[in-house]
Design a protein around this motif. Structure first.
Motif, PDB file in Angstrom:
ATOM      1  N   CYS A 194      38.943  43.177  42.838  1.00 20.84           N
ATOM      2  CA  CYS A 194      37.551  43.047  42.403  1.00 20.84           C
ATOM      3  C   CYS A 194      37.457  41.879  41.434  1.00 20.84           C
ATOM      4  CB  CYS A 194      37.091  44.329  41.713  1.00 20.84           C
ATOM      5  SG  CYS A 194      37.160  45.764  42.792  1.00 20.84           S
ATOM      6  N   ASP A 195      36.299  41.262  41.409  1.00 19.37           N
ATOM      7  CA  ASP A 195      36.054  40.092  40.574  1.00 19.37           C
ATOM      8  C   ASP A 195      35.090  40.489  39.459  1.00 19.37           C
ATOM      9  OD1 ASP A 195      35.512  37.612  39.471  1.00 19.37           O
ATOM     10  OD2 ASP A 195      35.006  36.657  41.384  1.00 19.37           O
ATOM     11  N   LEU A 196      35.593  40.580  38.244  1.00 16.35           N
ATOM     12  CA  LEU A 196      34.771  40.928  37.086  1.00 16.35           C
ATOM     13  C   LEU A 196      34.097  39.652  36.580  1.00 16.35           C
ATOM     14  CD1 LEU A 196      33.759  42.953  35.028  1.00 16.35           C
ATOM     15  CD2 LEU A 196      35.866  42.600  33.730  1.00 16.35           C
ATOM     16  N   ARG A 197      32.854  39.458  36.975  1.00 20.24           N
ATOM     17  CA  ARG A 197      32.144  38.212  36.668  1.00 20.24           C
ATOM     18  C   ARG A 197      31.410  38.248  35.339  1.00 20.24           C
ATOM     19  NH1 ARG A 197      30.091  35.913  42.430  1.00 20.24           N
ATOM     20  NH2 ARG A 197      32.121  36.067  43.421  1.00 20.24           N
ATOM     21  N   ALA A 198      31.012  39.443  34.889  1.00 19.72           N
ATOM     22  CA  ALA A 198      30.288  39.531  33.615  1.00 19.72           C
ATOM     23  C   ALA A 198      30.501  40.910  33.011  1.00 19.72           C
ATOM     24  CB  ALA A 198      28.804  39.272  33.820  1.00 19.72           C
ATOM     25  N   LYS A 199      30.495  40.959  31.685  1.00 19.70           N
ATOM     26  CA  LYS A 199      30.623  42.226  30.957  1.00 19.70           C
ATOM     27  C   LYS A 199      29.840  42.102  29.666  1.00 19.70           C
ATOM     28  CE  LYS A 199      33.811  44.451  28.023  1.00 19.70           C
ATOM     29  NZ  LYS A 199      34.733  44.021  27.096  1.00 19.70           N
TER      30      LYS A 199
END
Length: 195
Positions: A173-178
């Motif tokens: 999975c690609d965590l693009r924003a948090k």
């Protein structure tokens, strides 16, 4: 810290892979040793929350301490060996993750959500971006607990079909924003070339 992230507000393991049946306290036996070794009362506090009682490894010189630093959106990084297991990756390591928890309290009546950050692992679970556990109001509503569960439809996720067919999802999975705020958390996690 990993075991704190995967333990819901009821004191039970979130449920995935080899973690055992619903309601099991996966890491309970290791927490007293971790409290002693690291001199960290957070592990002793979690041990008690999960129903642990004084026993062979009880610690006298460490006081239980609620792990307030583990509130909000907590991201556990993907083990480097998982990422390096394949020669070509399209997502930078810094944007991958193993598990992610959301909670603003350890109160069993407050919400807890655990999200999975990668698929397959050692037992071929195609569950990236699936909800591993959701609990609220003292109850568990979603749990992903199983051993060798090879079908996406057997996980708490959205399966994308086209013309009656689906394809295997990519591994990471690609965590693009948090974003982590006092009363809520937000993430953007995608699976490229699938969703």
């Amino acid at each position: 810290d990993y075991d704190i992230i995967i333990t819901n507000n009821l004191g039970n393991c979130g449920g995935f892979g080899d973690t055992g049946p619903v309601g099991s306290a996966y890491a309970v036996s290791i927490w007293p040793q971790a409290a002693w070794y690291y001199k960290d009362g957070r592990y002793l506090w979690m041990y008690k929350k999960a129903g642990g009682t004084p026993g062979r490894f009880w610690i006298d010189n460490v006081e239980p301490l609620e792990p307030a630093d583990m509130l909000g959106v907590q991201v556990m990084e993907l083990p480097r060996w998982v990422y390096e297991g394949k020669s070509e990756r399209k997502i930078p390591y810094e944007r991958t993750f193993d598990k992610m928890s959301f909670r603003n309290s350890f109160d069993e009546n407050k919400q807890y959500l655990l999200l999975d950050g990668f698929s397959y692992g050692n037992h071929s679970h195609p569950d990236g971006n699936s909800v591993i556990n959701f609990s609220d109001n003292g109850k568990t509503f979603l749990i992903d607990s199983g051993y060798m569960v090879p079908e996406m439809s057997e996980h708490n996720t959205i399966c994308v079909f086209r013309d009656g067919r689906s394809e295997s999802i990519p591994e990471l999975c690609d965590l693009r924003a948090k974003a982590d705020f006092p009363d809520m958390g937000f993430v953007q996690s995608t699976i490229d070339e699938y969703n």
